[in-house]
Scaffold this motif. Structure first.
Motif, PDB file in Angstrom:
ATOM      1  N   VAL A 522       4.815  -6.866 -17.097  1.00  0.00           N
ATOM      2  CA  VAL A 522       3.984  -5.390 -16.938  1.00  0.00           C
ATOM      3  C   VAL A 522       4.327  -4.721 -15.810  1.00  0.00           C
ATOM      4  O   VAL A 522       5.207  -5.352 -14.888  1.00  0.00           O
ATOM      5  CB  VAL A 522       2.429  -5.775 -16.746  1.00  0.00           C
ATOM      6  CG1 VAL A 522       2.121  -6.406 -18.218  1.00  0.00           C
ATOM      7  CG2 VAL A 522       2.022  -6.885 -15.654  1.00  0.00           C
ATOM      8  N   PRO A 523       3.875  -3.488 -15.621  1.00  0.00           N
ATOM      9  CA  PRO A 523       4.450  -2.511 -14.389  1.00  0.00           C
ATOM     10  C   PRO A 523       4.271  -3.271 -13.148  1.00  0.00           C
ATOM     11  O   PRO A 523       5.124  -3.032 -12.371  1.00  0.00           O
ATOM     12  CB  PRO A 523       3.651  -1.322 -14.743  1.00  0.00           C
ATOM     13  CG  PRO A 523       3.260  -1.024 -16.319  1.00  0.00           C
ATOM     14  CD  PRO A 523       3.122  -2.618 -16.587  1.00  0.00           C
ATOM     15  N   SER A 524       3.114  -3.909 -12.976  1.00  0.00           N
ATOM     16  CA  SER A 524       2.779  -4.542 -11.868  1.00  0.00           C
ATOM     17  C   SER A 524       3.928  -5.623 -11.353  1.00  0.00           C
ATOM     18  O   SER A 524       4.278  -5.638 -10.184  1.00  0.00           O
ATOM     19  CB  SER A 524       1.557  -5.028 -11.741  1.00  0.00           C
ATOM     20  OG  SER A 524       1.358  -6.009 -12.831  1.00  0.00           O
ATOM     21  N   ASP A 525       4.490  -6.447 -12.589  1.00  0.00           N
ATOM     22  CA  ASP A 525       5.392  -7.338 -12.199  1.00  0.00           C
ATOM     23  C   ASP A 525       6.457  -6.590 -11.663  1.00  0.00           C
ATOM     24  O   ASP A 525       7.296  -7.117 -10.735  1.00  0.00           O
ATOM     25  CB  ASP A 525       5.856  -8.288 -13.659  1.00  0.00           C
ATOM     26  CG  ASP A 525       4.642  -8.882 -13.761  1.00  0.00           C
ATOM     27  OD1 ASP A 525       3.632  -9.267 -13.190  1.00  0.00           O
ATOM     28  OD2 ASP A 525       4.431  -9.120 -14.820  1.00  0.00           O
ATOM     29  N   ASN A 527       7.164  -3.572 -10.254  1.00  0.00           N
ATOM     30  CA  ASN A 527       6.967  -2.589  -9.177  1.00  0.00           C
ATOM     31  C   ASN A 527       7.032  -3.161  -7.780  1.00  0.00           C
ATOM     32  O   ASN A 527       7.372  -2.557  -6.987  1.00  0.00           O
ATOM     33  CB  ASN A 527       5.553  -2.080  -9.508  1.00  0.00           C
ATOM     34  CG  ASN A 527       5.389  -1.091 -10.221  1.00  0.00           C
ATOM     35  OD1 ASN A 527       6.465  -0.327 -10.902  1.00  0.00           O
ATOM     36  ND2 ASN A 527       4.191  -0.554 -10.911  1.00  0.00           N
ATOM     37  N   SER A 528       7.025  -4.672  -7.970  1.00  0.00           N
ATOM     38  CA  SER A 528       6.997  -5.459  -6.910  1.00  0.00           C
ATOM     39  C   SER A 528       8.549  -5.313  -6.111  1.00  0.00           C
ATOM     40  O   SER A 528       8.784  -6.143  -5.148  1.00  0.00           O
ATOM     41  CB  SER A 528       6.450  -6.825  -7.094  1.00  0.00           C
ATOM     42  OG  SER A 528       7.064  -7.531  -7.925  1.00  0.00           O
ATOM     43  N   PHE A 554       7.416   2.488 -23.885  1.00  0.00           N
ATOM     44  CA  PHE A 554       7.548   3.861 -23.177  1.00  0.00           C
ATOM     45  C   PHE A 554       7.744   3.694 -22.095  1.00  0.00           C
ATOM     46  O   PHE A 554       8.534   4.422 -21.117  1.00  0.00           O
ATOM     47  CB  PHE A 554       6.211   4.527 -23.666  1.00  0.00           C
ATOM     48  CG  PHE A 554       5.916   4.645 -25.078  1.00  0.00           C
ATOM     49  CD1 PHE A 554       6.559   5.623 -25.778  1.00  0.00           C
ATOM     50  CD2 PHE A 554       4.989   3.758 -25.768  1.00  0.00           C
ATOM     51  CE1 PHE A 554       6.226   5.955 -27.074  1.00  0.00           C
ATOM     52  CE2 PHE A 554       4.569   3.957 -27.071  1.00  0.00           C
ATOM     53  CZ  PHE A 554       5.535   5.035 -27.571  1.00  0.00           C
ATOM     54  N   GLY A 555       7.332   2.811 -21.188  1.00  0.00           N
ATOM     55  CA  GLY A 555       7.241   2.554 -19.915  1.00  0.00           C
ATOM     56  C   GLY A 555       8.687   2.417 -19.324  1.00  0.00           C
ATOM     57  O   GLY A 555       9.128   3.104 -18.189  1.00  0.00           O
ATOM     58  N   MET A 556       9.282   1.325 -19.995  1.00  0.00           N
ATOM     59  CA  MET A 556      10.551   0.979 -19.448  1.00  0.00           C
ATOM     60  C   MET A 556      11.772   2.093 -19.790  1.00  0.00           C
ATOM     61  O   MET A 556      12.611   1.983 -19.205  1.00  0.00           O
ATOM     62  CB  MET A 556      10.949  -0.422 -20.328  1.00  0.00           C
ATOM     63  CG  MET A 556      10.193  -1.434 -19.689  1.00  0.00           C
ATOM     64  SD  MET A 556      10.612  -2.194 -18.124  1.00  0.00           S
ATOM     65  CE  MET A 556      12.265  -2.410 -18.368  1.00  0.00           C
ATOM     66  N   SER A 560      10.657   4.333 -15.817  1.00  0.00           N
ATOM     67  CA  SER A 560      11.071   2.994 -14.953  1.00  0.00           C
ATOM     68  C   SER A 560      12.596   3.323 -14.789  1.00  0.00           C
ATOM     69  O   SER A 560      13.216   3.946 -15.526  1.00  0.00           O
ATOM     70  CB  SER A 560      10.759   1.779 -15.546  1.00  0.00           C
ATOM     71  OG  SER A 560      11.399   0.895 -15.099  1.00  0.00           O
ATOM     72  N   ASN A 561      13.048   2.954 -13.442  1.00  0.00           N
ATOM     73  CA  ASN A 561      14.457   2.940 -13.210  1.00  0.00           C
ATOM     74  C   ASN A 561      15.214   2.019 -13.563  1.00  0.00           C
ATOM     75  O   ASN A 561      16.301   1.905 -13.247  1.00  0.00           O
ATOM     76  CB  ASN A 561      14.413   3.411 -11.699  1.00  0.00           C
ATOM     77  CG  ASN A 561      14.115   4.627 -11.211  1.00  0.00           C
ATOM     78  OD1 ASN A 561      13.850   5.810 -11.651  1.00  0.00           O
ATOM     79  ND2 ASN A 561      13.332   4.664 -10.044  1.00  0.00           N
TER      80      ASN A 561
END
Length: 819
Positions: A522-525, A527-528, A554-556, A560-561
């Motif tokens: 997930v994004p929190s994983d 983002n670290s 969508f997010g990936m 997301s970079n």
């Protein structure tokens, strides 16, 4: 021989052409192949086709290998103008129409190897001006034919031809071929070669020659052939040689004069005499790279006779897949100092090497790259090879000891700690089961591979200086080690349940965590990870929840970079069950799946609001009243039927007991008791002067206060009273309308009238006070209709009209009695 052979080749081509001209269209429908992916690669291989199948004209790559195709006609590939690559290898191809490839104007790769083509026709390639790679290996043609088949292929860069049937190569056969990146010629049974046939190809990138027969029979043209292709910049690869005795190397003497820099042998047998001859022939030649792959050493390794030769130019030496026929007689390499002291890159791979003495290691003075993978080294023999960590091989930068029988990480670290220039260490595919808490490593070590072992945990034994770490295919369940310099980490093939915390690797750029037990990320994983750019996380047991699916789709890809570098087909749902096996990128989840709690809450709210609105609507339309009355009426009807059956069985009980049932309000009881009852039930009053007497007999009225049976259900009493009365008298007033008891009786009288048991003449309405039909509740539609259609009696306020009122009431009751 030349005069006999050349006409024979031409005759074969002409006869084959004649067959093409005479062959008629076989007719019948062609099969079709729909196995094309989104990149327009159509894989029709190994499908049992006996003819070229129909494929979309948009195809860019077409693989027809490993079928049973025996012929390609002029229209089989018609329309494929966009085709870039065509493979027909390993079929039964014997006939190709001259114009079969004429429409393939964009073709860049053509593979016709391993078929039954007895001759090559120049017309096949006449329109293939874009062709860059052509493979004609292992077909039974004996010569290349005339006219030269490749003269129109000006862009050709890779050419492979020959086979066991090739017997002749003559000048002009390769006319049109001016430069190649790669040339492969299989000529194990070549009988004739004209000098200069291959000499016009320049520049020539790499040459692979298979010359088993000519070498074995000591054909004189072998030297001419080697001279034509040997250049200092051209790597030479010689296949399928049996170098036994002094004479077998003589063909290389002339080629050595061209001063090649890179010579490689594949699938060869070498005797000691041949090896000594090779070392003497290459004496002083600026060879930089020598390799032997799939080599069988028939001697005892006694090569010291060539100890006075100069091979200081050799920079790279490789031996792979070595078989020593008499390993117990094979001498030590200590006598080969003249060879071993120069190379900087040495590879001894899969050579059954189980020990290398420390004294031999000392001979490797310039070595910087040492590969002894896939051998039989143990912790003890490795200690001997590295002289117990005494600092031998001081210039070594890369060490590969993978695929051996090592057991201890601690031993390896101890042995390499003094290799002060070591940057790359590969100790993968060994039998490590644990890792000590602390180890000593060279401070220069940046690349470490410990994949394919049996590690359960990692410890601080790993050096903090690492930039690339490969721990794939172990049994790790977690990774909690801080590695501040790490840029690339491979954890594929373990048992990790989640991504490692990103703060452990502040400089990590590439992470591979495929084939674990990862359920989602997930994004929190992500983002670290501050600098992560590339991620490979396919082949895991993904739980396709709404959060994960939305983030993946969508997010990936948008916000997301981080780029997923492995194919999307590797991301497959493992659960829930109804999504199992689906690609994550193709999953479509509904609002119910993704917002279950909110959906239930909103649904319950909507249902509650709808229920409230429905209740209000039912209340406004008096539906509750109708339901209540219907239920009570049905229940009373069942009781009524029982009473009727009882009265019918009992002849002594009359069916009609009352002349009228009086329904009135308790507040109007004084009028009923003081006026109505005395008038109707009082003594008979006959007026002799009146022509119409008010009544002929006293009436029997049913009053709830007097005639209802105590202890019985009120509904049963009302129903019984109505059934046993000829008529019903309603004493209507404001009190009646607002009285619960009266409304109850009125309700059932409404149903009684609606049921058809009483008509308009059997319901008598008495208004004690002025009352319009609008004062009657709207739900009593039948009663309101009665007030509109039936004449009702009003209690007069004037005394002189009372007599008329009673007279009309008696007439109404008399009319009901007559009916």
């Amino acid at each position: 021989m030349a005069e006999l052979t050349r006409p024979y080749c031409t005759l074969v081509i002409l006869l084959t052409s004649a067959c093409w001209c005479q062959r008629s269209d076989p007719g019948g429908g062609r099969p079709s192949c729909d196995h094309c992916d989104w990149q327009l690669f159509c894989n029709c291989s190994s499908s049992g086709y006996s003819r070229v199948p129909k494929v979309t004209d948009l195809a860019l790559r077409l693989d027809l290998a490993f079928n049973n195709i025996s012929e390609v006609t002029d229209d089989d590939l018609m329309g494929h103008k966009e085709l870039r690559a065509l493979s027909l290898q390993s079929n039964r191809l014997a006939v190709i129409h001259p114009a079969a490839f004429s429409s393939l104007l964009s073709l860049e790769e053509l593979n016709l190897s391993n078929n039954q083509l007895t001759a090559l026709h120049h017309s096949w390639f006449q329109k293939l001006e874009a062709l860059q790679r052509l493979n004609l290996l292992n077909n039974p043609y004996s010569c290349l034919g005339s006219p030269p088949p490749f003269q129109e292929l000006l862009r050709l860069r890779r050419l492979e031809f020959g086979g066991s049937a090739l017997e002749e190569l003559r000048n002009g056969d390769l006319s049109g071929v001016t430069q190649l990146e790669e040339l492969t010629v299989h000529a194990n049974n070549l009988r004739r070669y004209e000098s200069g046939t291959l000499a016009d190809i320049w520049p020539l990138g790499r040459v692979t020659l298979s010359l088993h027969g000519p070498f074995l029979t000591n054909k004189t043209f072998v030297s001419d052939m080697l001279v034509d292709v040997v250049y200092p910049e051209t790597p030479i690869i010689l296949h399928d040689l049996h170098l036994i005795g002094n004479h077998s190397i003589q063909h290389l003497r002339a080629a050595a004069g061209r001063r090649p820099r890179s010579v490689h042998f594949r699938n060869i047998s070498v005797s000691d005499e041949a090896m000594v001859d090779f070392l003497e022939v290459s004496d002083g030649i600026p060879l930089t790279s020598i390799s032997f792959h799939d080599v069988t050493l028939t001697g005892e390794g006694r090569w010291e006779q060539a100890s006075k030769t100069d091979h200081r130019s050799v920079d790279e030496f490789t031996v792979r897949n070595v078989v020593i026929l008499d390993v117990f007689k094979f001498v030590s390499f200590l006598n080969l100092q003249f060879l071993m002291q120069y190379p900087r890159k040495v590879s001894v791979i899969n050579a059954n090497l189980f020990v290398m003495p420390c004294r031999t290691s000392h001979l490797l003075k310039n070595i910087q790259y040492f590969d002894v993978s896939d051998n039989l080294l143990t912790d003890m023999t490795l200690s001997e090879m590295l002289c117990n960590g005494a600092g031998v091989l001081k210039d070594l930068r890369v060490l590969n000891i993978s695929g051996n029988a090592l057991k201890s990480v601690n031993t390896v670290s101890h042995l390499v700690v003094k290799l002060s220039k070591l940057t790359h260490l590969d100790i993968s595919r060994n039998g490590y089961s644990e890792m000590p808490q602390s180890c000593s490593w060279p401070s220069t070590l940046h690349f470490l591979n410990i994949s394919g072992a049996k590690l359960l945990t990692v410890t601080t034994c790993l050096p903090s200086s690492l930039q690339v770490l490969d721990l794939s295919h172990n049994n790790l369940k977690e990774f909690l080690l801080v590695l501040p310099s790490l840029r690339e980490l491979n954890l594929s093939g373990n048992k990790l349940l989640r991504l490692p915390a990103g703060w452990l690797f502040p400089n990590l750029e590439t992470l591979s965590i495929q084939s674990n037990t990862l359920s989602m990320f997930v994004p929190s994983d992500l983002n670290s990870y501050r600098r992560l750019q590339k991620l490979q996380a396919g082949r895991n047991k993904f739980v396709c929840s709404c959060t994960f699916v939305h983030f993946f789709q969508f997010g990936m890809r948008r916000g997301s970079n981080i780029v997923l570098t492995d194919p999307g087909k590797n991301y497959i749902c493992d659960s829930p069950l109804h999504l199992q096996g689906m690609l994550v990128a193709e999953v479509q989840l509904s609002v119910i799946d993704c917002h279950h709690v909110m959906f239930v809450s909103v649904s319950c709210g909507v249902l509650l609001l709808s229920a409230i609105l429905l209740c209000v609507l039912l209340w406004r339309t008096h539906a509750f009243w109708y339901l209540k009355m219907t239920w009570a009426w049905l229940k009373a009807k069942r009781s009524s039927r029982r009473r009727r059956r009882h009265r019918a069985a009992d002849d002594s009980e009359p069916l009609i007991s009352f002349d009228a049932f009086v329904s009135y309000s308790e507040r109007d009881a004084s009028w009923v008791e003081n006026f109505l009852v005395p008038e109707l039930e009082g003594p008979r009053d006959i007026n002799q002067d009146s022509q119409s007497p008010r009544r002929s007999r006293p009436l029997n009225l049913c009053l709830h206060k007097r005639d209802f049976l105590p202890g019985h259900w009120i509904v049963d009493n009302i129903m019984s009273a109505m059934e046993r009365s000829r008529q019903t008298i309603f004493v209507l007033s404001e009190n009646f309308v607002h009285s619960d008891w009266c409304r109850y009786e009125l309700d059932f009288s409404h149903f009684w009238i609606f049921e058809g048991n009483a008509g308009g003449e059997l319901a008598i309405l008495i208004l004690l006070e002025p009352l319009s039909k609008d004062d009657i509740p709207k739900r009593f539609c039948k009663l309101r209709k009665l007030m509109s259609s039936t004449t009702y009696l009003e209690w007069p306020q004037e005394e002189d009209k009372v007599e008329e009122f009673w007279q009309r009431l008696h007439n109404a009751l008399q009319s009901g009695e007559d009916d």
